[in-house]
Design a protein around this motif. Structure first.
Motif, mmCIF file in Angstrom:
data_model
loop_
_atom_site.group_PDB
_atom_site.id
_atom_site.type_symbol
_atom_site.label_atom_id
_atom_site.label_comp_id
_atom_site.label_asym_id
_atom_site.label_seq_id
_atom_site.Cartn_x
_atom_site.Cartn_y
_atom_site.Cartn_z
ATOM 1 N N GLY A 1 -7.348 -5.817 6.548
ATOM 2 C CA GLY A 1 -7.141 -5.460 8.203
ATOM 3 C C GLY A 1 -5.803 -5.477 8.364
ATOM 4 O O GLY A 1 -5.328 -5.424 9.756
ATOM 5 N N THR B 1 -4.258 5.430 4.243
ATOM 6 C CA THR B 1 -5.327 6.916 5.629
ATOM 7 C C THR B 1 -4.467 8.120 5.105
ATOM 8 O O THR B 1 -4.993 9.292 4.541
ATOM 9 N N LEU C 1 -7.722 2.599 0.218
ATOM 10 C CA LEU C 1 -7.667 2.329 1.676
ATOM 11 C C LEU C 1 -8.873 1.531 1.841
ATOM 12 O O LEU C 1 -8.261 0.616 2.916
ATOM 13 N N ARG C 2 -9.590 1.247 1.557
ATOM 14 C CA ARG C 2 -10.652 0.114 1.366
ATOM 15 C C ARG C 2 -9.650 -1.284 1.270
ATOM 16 O O ARG C 2 -10.276 -1.047 1.754
ATOM 17 N N LYS D 1 -8.523 -1.773 4.476
ATOM 18 C CA LYS D 1 -9.323 -1.924 5.918
ATOM 19 C C LYS D 1 -9.959 -3.276 5.419
ATOM 20 O O LYS D 1 -10.381 -4.020 6.320
ATOM 21 N N GLU D 2 -9.866 -3.859 4.336
ATOM 22 C CA GLU D 2 -10.704 -5.376 3.610
ATOM 23 C C GLU D 2 -9.875 -6.013 4.383
ATOM 24 O O GLU D 2 -10.008 -6.839 5.030
ATOM 25 N N ILE E 1 -3.218 -0.359 6.224
ATOM 26 C CA ILE E 1 -4.127 1.083 6.247
ATOM 27 C C ILE E 1 -3.983 2.345 6.931
ATOM 28 O O ILE E 1 -4.342 3.811 6.572
ATOM 29 N N PRO F 1 -3.033 -2.762 10.296
ATOM 30 C CA PRO F 1 -2.619 -2.051 10.648
ATOM 31 C C PRO F 1 -2.168 -1.258 10.103
ATOM 32 O O PRO F 1 -2.205 0.638 9.880
#
Length: 121
Positions: free
Chosen positions: A78, A87, A71-72, A75-76, A83, A80
């Motif tokens: 970007g 998530t 997840l990290r 997010k790094e 993510i 979607p």
């Protein structure tokens, strides 16, 4: 799911809630089942129910940590879609590892080891 027969001809059951939570992760379900079979085969591990629980906790903790890292990373980067997928996996792994969710009903597993306690004598 492939299962391996033990010398008592039964395989420890995976907790039902884990089977539901991890239905989209058959490889993790198989890893958990294999760990329970290993406990069954390792007759020197006593008390067996506690060892089985510790194995489940360890495996689920590992996957929960990896899901958080995924997840990290998503997010790094970007992305979607990545993510969203990460998530959901993080949420599922956290629930699976929780003693209030995935590991909350262990009666069937406890009963299995109680009914087969003579296998450790």
């Amino acid at each position: 799911m492939n299962t391996v027969q033990t010398d008592i001809d039964r395989v420890p059951p995976l907790p039902s809630k884990l089977k539901v939570l991890l239905a989209d992760y058959p490889e993790i379900l198989q890893e958990l089942q294999d760990a329970l079979v290993d406990v069954m085969r390792s007759k020197s591990l006593e008390p067996p129910f506690e060892f089985a629980l510790w194995r489940l906790e360890d495996i689920l903790s590992h996957h929960m940590i990896n899901a958080g890292a995924e997840l990290r990373s998503a997010k790094e980067h970007g992305d979607p879609k990545a993510i969203e997928v990460a998530t959901e996996k993080d949420r599922v792994m956290s629930r699976a590892r929780s003693m209030n969710s995935g590991l909350s009903d262990l009666h069937e597993l406890f009963d299995f080891f109680t009914e087969n306690k003579d296998a450790w004598k």
